[in-house]
Design an enzyme around this catalytic site. Structure first.
Site, mmCIF file in Angstrom:
data_model
loop_
_atom_site.group_PDB
_atom_site.id
_atom_site.type_symbol
_atom_site.label_atom_id
_atom_site.label_comp_id
_atom_site.label_asym_id
_atom_site.label_seq_id
_atom_site.Cartn_x
_atom_site.Cartn_y
_atom_site.Cartn_z
ATOM 1 C CG ASP A 174 -2.106 0.855 1.137
ATOM 2 O OD1 ASP A 174 -2.317 1.421 -0.061
ATOM 3 O OD2 ASP A 174 -2.667 1.376 2.283
ATOM 4 C CG ASP A 211 -1.151 2.083 6.627
ATOM 5 O OD1 ASP A 211 -1.392 1.160 7.130
ATOM 6 O OD2 ASP A 211 -1.781 3.031 5.839
HETATM 7 N N1 LIG Z 1 4.966 6.891 13.903
HETATM 8 C C1 LIG Z 1 3.862 8.044 13.446
HETATM 9 N N2 LIG Z 1 4.273 9.430 13.837
HETATM 10 C C2 LIG Z 1 3.548 10.312 13.500
HETATM 11 N N3 LIG Z 1 2.479 10.087 12.884
HETATM 12 C C3 LIG Z 1 2.072 9.036 12.643
HETATM 13 C C4 LIG Z 1 2.728 7.737 12.812
HETATM 14 N N4 LIG Z 1 2.191 6.771 12.369
HETATM 15 C C5 LIG Z 1 1.070 7.124 11.830
HETATM 16 N N5 LIG Z 1 0.950 8.509 11.755
HETATM 17 C C6 LIG Z 1 -0.211 9.446 11.411
HETATM 18 O O1 LIG Z 1 -1.319 8.562 11.213
HETATM 19 C C7 LIG Z 1 -1.738 8.552 9.885
HETATM 20 C C8 LIG Z 1 -2.504 7.228 9.641
HETATM 21 O O2 LIG Z 1 -1.495 6.077 9.828
HETATM 22 P P1 LIG Z 1 -1.512 5.027 8.960
HETATM 23 O O3 LIG Z 1 -1.426 5.234 7.633
HETATM 24 O O4 LIG Z 1 -0.622 4.009 9.561
HETATM 25 O O5 LIG Z 1 -2.975 4.256 9.219
HETATM 26 P P2 LIG Z 1 -4.388 4.089 8.248
HETATM 27 O O6 LIG Z 1 -5.351 3.419 9.167
HETATM 28 O O7 LIG Z 1 -3.952 3.580 7.003
HETATM 29 O O8 LIG Z 1 -4.927 5.522 7.988
HETATM 30 P P3 LIG Z 1 -5.130 6.240 6.645
HETATM 31 O O9 LIG Z 1 -6.269 5.622 6.112
HETATM 32 O O10 LIG Z 1 -5.417 7.601 6.970
HETATM 33 O O11 LIG Z 1 -3.949 5.982 5.995
HETATM 34 C C9 LIG Z 1 -0.513 8.939 9.088
HETATM 35 O O12 LIG Z 1 -1.054 9.259 7.783
HETATM 36 C C10 LIG Z 1 0.184 9.842 9.946
HETATM 37 O O13 LIG Z 1 -0.217 11.126 9.541
HETATM 38 MG MG LIG Z 2 -2.123 4.912 5.564
#
Ligand SMILES: Nc1ncnc2c1ncn2[C@@H]1O[C@H](COP(=O)(O)OP(=O)(O)OP(=O)(O)O)[C@@H](O)[C@H]1O
Ligand SMILES: [Mg+2]
Length: 246
Positions: free
Chosen positions: A171, A188
């Site tokens: 992804d 992610d």
């Molecule tokens: N380690 C981290 N430090 C800072 N921000 C983070 C971190 N991990 C995630 N985030 C924030 O949280 C958001 C969502 O995280 P992630 O992409 O893992 O989850 P998701 O369920 O796929 O959400 P989305 O559908 O919005 O992508 C990221 O785009 C980022 O802005």
């Molecule tokens: Mg994401």
């Protein structure tokens, strides 16, 4: 790539975790910011929690069904019948899969937030940001051409390092890369797959490369897909089908 954090970044025991707020709330997950206050230092932790609904796991049966493995027959039957027990089992496999991938990538030297620990319904990792301000996603940032060229080279090396660890992100795009202090930090891993055993791993690699290249092309970088695939280490001998038929 050099490590993002020193090996002593995490506050040690006895510590107290304090919730500082929500970084991002979505349908399927929430990311919270915690401060871990230890005897000698405080550090910031991002905690990803999955909402107990499981649409994600059912979203794409063809590509992702069966990637988690494990569990017994009773569990597998419950998952198939989508009972409550089955839902819980599937959710815990999902979380364990994402956590396990983060640990594996970190150990392989891929630029990811250092993992902290698994929790019920989620996991913790280093917070990527400055002060309490989270780093932006690459998709939100405009890079000048020479920076964009350099970062595209870096990202291809990250993909190659992942592939050498037998993993495809699955992804990858500018939405799942954080931009922090001149570094591209991959996040992610919910859709990551094993290169050798997943039947669509090569297609997923191509998709990761194409989607990520899309961002860098918008920044003005000229990208030849075939050259990029060669650079990340694409080769038929790595992938499932060829392994099975040889
Ligand atoms: N380690 C981290 N430090 C800072 N921000 C983070 C971190 N991990 C995630 N985030 C924030 O949280 C958001 C969502 O995280 P992630 O992409 O893992 O989850 P998701 O369920 O796929 O959400 P989305 O559908 O919005 O992508 C990221 O785009 C980022 O802005
Ligand atoms: Mg994401």
């Amino acid at each position: 790539m050099p490590a993002l954090f020193g090996s002593d970044w995490l506050a040690d025991a006895p510590y107290e975790d304090r919730e500082l707020g929500v970084l991002k709330a979505g349908k399927e997950s929430e990311v919270h910011l915690l401060a871990r206050v230890g005897p000698t230092r405080t550090c910031l932790i991002a905690e990803k929690r999955f909402t107990p609904r499981l649409q994600r796991a059912f979203r794409n049966d063809y590509l992702y069904a069966g990637i988690w493995g494990g569990g017994g027959r009773r569990e597998s039957r419950a998952i198939r019948k989508r009972t409550r027990f089955g839902q819980e089992a599937l959710e815990s496999r999902w979380v364990a899969h994402e956590w396990g991938t983060l640990v594996r990538l970190h150990a392989s030297g891929v630029t990811v937030p250092p993992p902290v620990e698994q929790i019920d319904h989620g996991y913790r990792m280093a917070f990527i940001g400055d002060g309490q301000q989270a780093a932006p996603r690459l998709s939100e940032v405009h890079l000048d051409l020479s920076t964009a060229r350099q970062v595209w080279r870096d990202v291809q090396i990250e993909i190659r390092t992942m592939l050498d660890a037998d993993l495809v992100h699955g992804d990858l795009s500018a939405y799942n890369i954080l931009w922090w202090r001149g570094r591209a930090v991959l996040i992610d891993f919910s859709q990551s797959v094993d290169v050798v055993t997943h039947p669509a791993s090569r297609e997923l690699l191509y998709r990761d490369v194409e989607r990520t290249a899309g961002y860098f092309r918008r920044m003005g970088v000229t990208i030849d897909t075939a050259a990029a695939l060669a650079l990340v280490g694409d080769s038929p001998s790595r992938f499932a089908r060829q392994v099975l038929s040889s």
